[in-house]
Design a protein around this motif. Structure first.
Motif, mmCIF file in Angstrom:
data_model
loop_
_atom_site.group_PDB
_atom_site.id
_atom_site.type_symbol
_atom_site.label_atom_id
_atom_site.label_comp_id
_atom_site.label_asym_id
_atom_site.label_seq_id
_atom_site.Cartn_x
_atom_site.Cartn_y
_atom_site.Cartn_z
ATOM 1 N N THR A 184 0.802 -1.227 0.000
ATOM 2 C CA THR A 184 0.000 0.000 0.000
ATOM 3 C C THR A 184 0.833 1.275 0.000
ATOM 4 O O THR A 184 0.312 2.353 -0.278
ATOM 5 C CB THR A 184 -0.932 0.048 1.224
ATOM 6 N N SER A 218 1.822 2.706 2.586
ATOM 7 C CA SER A 218 1.415 3.445 3.780
ATOM 8 C C SER A 218 2.046 2.816 5.015
ATOM 9 O O SER A 218 2.065 1.593 5.148
ATOM 10 C CB SER A 218 -0.113 3.428 3.918
ATOM 11 N N LEU A 272 -6.034 2.154 3.670
ATOM 12 C CA LEU A 272 -5.279 3.282 3.125
ATOM 13 C C LEU A 272 -4.240 2.837 2.110
ATOM 14 O O LEU A 272 -3.715 1.730 2.184
ATOM 15 C CB LEU A 272 -4.546 4.019 4.255
ATOM 16 N N ASN A 278 -0.791 4.963 0.019
ATOM 17 C CA ASN A 278 -0.046 6.219 0.054
ATOM 18 C C ASN A 278 1.085 6.171 -0.968
ATOM 19 O O ASN A 278 2.258 6.187 -0.626
ATOM 20 C CB ASN A 278 0.528 6.486 1.448
ATOM 21 N N VAL A 322 -7.731 12.132 3.581
ATOM 22 C CA VAL A 322 -6.378 11.724 3.945
ATOM 23 C C VAL A 322 -6.286 11.460 5.441
ATOM 24 O O VAL A 322 -7.072 11.980 6.232
ATOM 25 C CB VAL A 322 -5.318 12.781 3.541
ATOM 26 N N VAL A 338 -8.061 11.753 10.530
ATOM 27 C CA VAL A 338 -8.720 11.443 9.257
ATOM 28 C C VAL A 338 -9.598 12.639 8.887
ATOM 29 O O VAL A 338 -10.597 12.893 9.547
ATOM 30 C CB VAL A 338 -9.624 10.190 9.379
ATOM 31 N N GLY A 350 -1.670 8.183 4.824
ATOM 32 C CA GLY A 350 -2.348 7.446 3.763
ATOM 33 C C GLY A 350 -3.595 8.157 3.301
ATOM 34 O O GLY A 350 -4.005 9.169 3.864
ATOM 35 N N ARG A 351 -4.196 7.588 2.255
ATOM 36 C CA ARG A 351 -5.440 8.118 1.690
ATOM 37 C C ARG A 351 -6.486 7.022 1.744
ATOM 38 O O ARG A 351 -6.209 5.874 1.393
ATOM 39 C CB ARG A 351 -5.212 8.525 0.244
ATOM 40 N N ALA A 352 -7.671 7.387 2.163
ATOM 41 C CA ALA A 352 -8.745 6.407 2.309
ATOM 42 C C ALA A 352 -9.142 5.853 0.946
ATOM 43 O O ALA A 352 -9.445 6.598 0.028
ATOM 44 C CB ALA A 352 -9.940 7.044 2.996
ATOM 45 N N ARG A 353 -9.128 4.527 0.821
ATOM 46 C CA ARG A 353 -9.510 3.857 -0.422
ATOM 47 C C ARG A 353 -10.715 2.955 -0.240
ATOM 48 O O ARG A 353 -11.327 2.544 -1.204
ATOM 49 C CB ARG A 353 -8.343 3.026 -0.965
#
Length: 192
Positions: free
Chosen positions: A55, A57, A81, A83, A95, A107, A152-155
């Motif tokens: 990931t 992240s 997440l 990243n 994010v 978050v 990280g970025r929420a997926r």
């Protein structure tokens, strides 16, 4: 039911049975149990490290701890997440970021992005359920976040799955009771 005895008379009978079972094991059986436990722990760590690599992240899974992102995410939601550094950060994206001086990541949604010609990006975040932006949460004198602040970025997410984590943090006795029950279950399952 409580079993009377000189040591641990305050423990339930099942806990005392487990300690008795441990005493009855020969050295080889005890060694086998310790090895099994070590393999489970090391497997979990390898899976976690593999997720970090896949990931990009440092924390590929996080739990939403507050209601600041409602209605998008609720307290106890489990977020997945990624990243990847080459992906640009855009307004509207959710994010997870760390701020110097705070232990727990936050978050929130990106609301403004400033991109320079040299590729440097600065951005501002805000919780969907908050009245104001996050400048009050950043370290003193910091008005914008940078890519280095992003965990990280929420997926994707699973609703309310993280409530177990929140309950264990809010009620430490519950955590120890749950660990004891799980340990007793594993030991009893091995013997049958």
């Amino acid at each position: 039911m409580v079993r009377a005895g000189s040591m641990g008379s305050h423990l339930p009978a099942s806990c005392l049975d487990i300690f008795g079972d441990l005493r009855k094991m020969n050295k080889r059986q005890l060694y086998y149990q310790v090895l099994n436990f070590a393999m489970i722990v090391s497997s979990a760590l390898m899976i976690w490290k593999g997720l970090i690599v896949l990931t990009g992240s440092e924390s590929p899974i996080v739990v939403v701890l507050s209601g600041s992102m409602e209605p998008a995410f609720h307290r106890g939601d489990l977020l997945f997440l990624t990243n990847f550094r080459e992906d640009p950060i855009r307004a509207g994206e959710i994010v997870v970021f760390k701020v110097e001086g705070r232990d727990i990541p936050i978050v929130h949604r990106v609301i403004k992005v400033h991109e320079k010609d040299n590729g440097d990006i600065k951005f501002l975040t805000k919780g969907d359920n908050n009245e104001v932006d996050d400048r009050g949460l950043y370290k003193e004198g910091q008005n914008w976040l940078e890519k280095k602040d992003v965990v990280g970025r929420a997926r994707g997410f699973l609703p309310y799955v993280g409530m177990v984590t929140i309950i264990m943090n809010d009620y430490p006795k519950f955590k120890y009771a749950l660990l004891a029950i799980m340990g007793a279950y594993v030991l009893l399952k091995r013997e049958s």
